[in-house]
Scaffold this active site. Structure first.
Site, PDB file in Angstrom:
ATOM      1  N   ASP A   9     -27.535 -68.881 -64.444  1.00  0.00           N
ATOM      2  CA  ASP A   9     -27.500 -68.653 -65.903  1.00  0.00           C
ATOM      3  C   ASP A   9     -27.348 -67.152 -66.176  1.00  0.00           C
ATOM      4  OD1 ASP A   9     -30.089 -68.101 -64.890  1.00  0.00           O
ATOM      5  OD2 ASP A   9     -31.089 -68.660 -66.759  1.00  0.00           O
ATOM      6  N   HIS A 239     -35.861 -61.113 -58.863  1.00  0.00           N
ATOM      7  CA  HIS A 239     -36.045 -62.572 -58.732  1.00  0.00           C
ATOM      8  C   HIS A 239     -34.865 -63.242 -58.007  1.00  0.00           C
ATOM      9  CE1 HIS A 239     -39.427 -62.525 -61.540  1.00  0.00           C
ATOM     10  NE2 HIS A 239     -38.686 -61.980 -62.485  1.00  0.00           N
TER      11      HIS A 239
HETATM   12  C1  BDR Z   1     -36.014 -66.283 -63.669  1.00  0.00           C
HETATM   13  O1  BDR Z   1     -35.835 -66.413 -65.079  1.00  0.00           O
HETATM   14  C2  BDR Z   1     -34.683 -65.736 -65.504  1.00  0.00           C
HETATM   15  O2  BDR Z   1     -34.967 -64.927 -66.601  1.00  0.00           O
HETATM   16  C3  BDR Z   1     -34.217 -64.904 -64.338  1.00  0.00           C
HETATM   17  O3  BDR Z   1     -32.805 -64.819 -64.306  1.00  0.00           O
HETATM   18  C4  BDR Z   1     -34.755 -65.621 -63.142  1.00  0.00           C
HETATM   19  O4  BDR Z   1     -33.864 -66.613 -62.686  1.00  0.00           O
HETATM   20  C5  BDR Z   1     -37.284 -65.509 -63.382  1.00  0.00           C
HETATM   21  O5  BDR Z   1     -38.397 -66.186 -63.887  1.00  0.00           O
HETATM   22 CA    CA Z   2     -31.519 -66.646 -63.452  1.00  0.00          CA
END
Ligand code: BDR
Ligand code: CA
Length: 306
Positions: A9, A239
């Site tokens: 995303d 992340h």
């Molecule tokens: C996840 O949430 C999204 O905002 C980031 O892209 C990542 O995949 C982290 O909690």
């Molecule tokens: Ca993400």
């Protein structure tokens, strides 16, 4: 070379993950599938295409679901990733189009055509994987592995006190993925809250790789501002790239094996919990990460780009 499909995303840390995969010598990126979360599915699809074209790694992009499998769609995370997904970077129009297949169709066909070879890596909500399982349950026995950036066993949440954003956006889909009987690894906040990048890291990437590093450096400024405001540090968590790195360098992560389930109602909706005593297969939950080594792999790989 490890064949990988990234379900994404994009999103600033998604861009870090996808560009890393495009540049990594150990990865054959076979396609991207798009999903709502940080942005709408329309914007995610456009941004996914932009990333692979920018990296000259023009693999197929298949458009994913517009809404969770059961609950109503939640608001997108524009305060974290910007209105167009890459911070203050203005919307970019890709040259090409997504493929005609849906994300679920693309996943089922690619996995079936390459039994035992494809690693699925989700760095957004798990809706497309749940839809793919509904479409063809046999893929659970044909994928090589499933790596999920999401959830948190002992580190608390980042969207509610108990829940991580990707799982919270579609908890029913995530619960289906943990029950499906395939080889799942969870790269959640237990490890990604241990690993950060700094403004100096990204300034270095922009200097060494002006196109890709320069783009990330521009996009990430908005992410830094979010983390300064909300988490009180000048940098950002890594992340999504950590999930991709765990596939090609699993030795940099220490795991516990636990059957998991997701709380799908009430105050703690979206929380990932141990399902001790259940007949669910164990998930490999990453609990420790070699921070220096993972940072080094990421920064060196992007620096070696252009
Ligand atoms: C996840 O949430 C999204 O905002 C980031 O892209 C990542 O995949 C982290 O909690
Ligand atoms: Ca993400």
């Amino acid at each position: 070379m490890q064949k990988i499909i990234i379900d994404t995303d994009p999103g600033i840390d998604d861009a870090m993950a996808v560009l890393f995969a495009c540049l990594s010598p150990g990865i054959e990126l076979v396609g991207l599938t798009s999903i709502f979360g940080n942005v709408t599915t329309d914007i995610a699809t456009r941004n996914a295409k932009v990333l692979v074209e920018m990296a000259k790694c023009d693999v197929p992009v298949a458009r994913g679901a517009d809404a969770p499998v059961q609950q109503e769609a939640k608001p997108v995370a524009w305060d974290v990733h910007g209105r167009e997904g890459f911070g203050d970077v203005a919307a970019i129009t890709p040259a090409g189009e997504p493929v005609d297949e849906t994300a679920a169709e693309f996943i089922c066909r690619t996995v079936s055509d390459n039994p035992g070879e494809v690693a699925l890596c989700t760095v957004g909500p798990l809706t497309n994987l749940a839809r793919a399982l509904e479409m063809d349950p046999s893929i659970a026995g044909k994928v090589k592995s499933v790596t999920v950036m999401g959830g948190s066993l002992d580190a608390g949440g980042n969207i509610t006190p108990s829940s991580e954003a990707n799982i919270w956006q579609d908890p029913h889909a995530a619960d289906m993925v943990f029950a499906a009987g395939w080889d799942v690894t969870l790269v959640g906040l237990d490890v990604t809250h241990q690993i950060k990048c700094t403004p100096e890291d990204f300034a270095g990437l922009a200097a060494k790789a002006p196109v890709l590093g320069g783009f990330l450096n521009e996009a990430v400024q908005y992410y830094f501002e979010f983390h300064r405001r909300v988490d009180g540090f000048n940098g950002c968590y890594m992340h999504d790239p950590s999930a991709v790195i765990s596939i090609v360098q699993p030795d940099l992560f220490a795991v516990e094996h636990e059957p998991l389930r997701v709380i799908v109602e009430g105050e703690e909706i979206g929380r990932t919990v141990r399902a001790a005593g259940s007949d669910r297969p164990a998930t490999s939950v990453c609990k420790q990460i070699d921070v220096d080594a993972v940072r080094k792999v990421f920064l060196e790989t992007i620096s070696n780009g252009f």
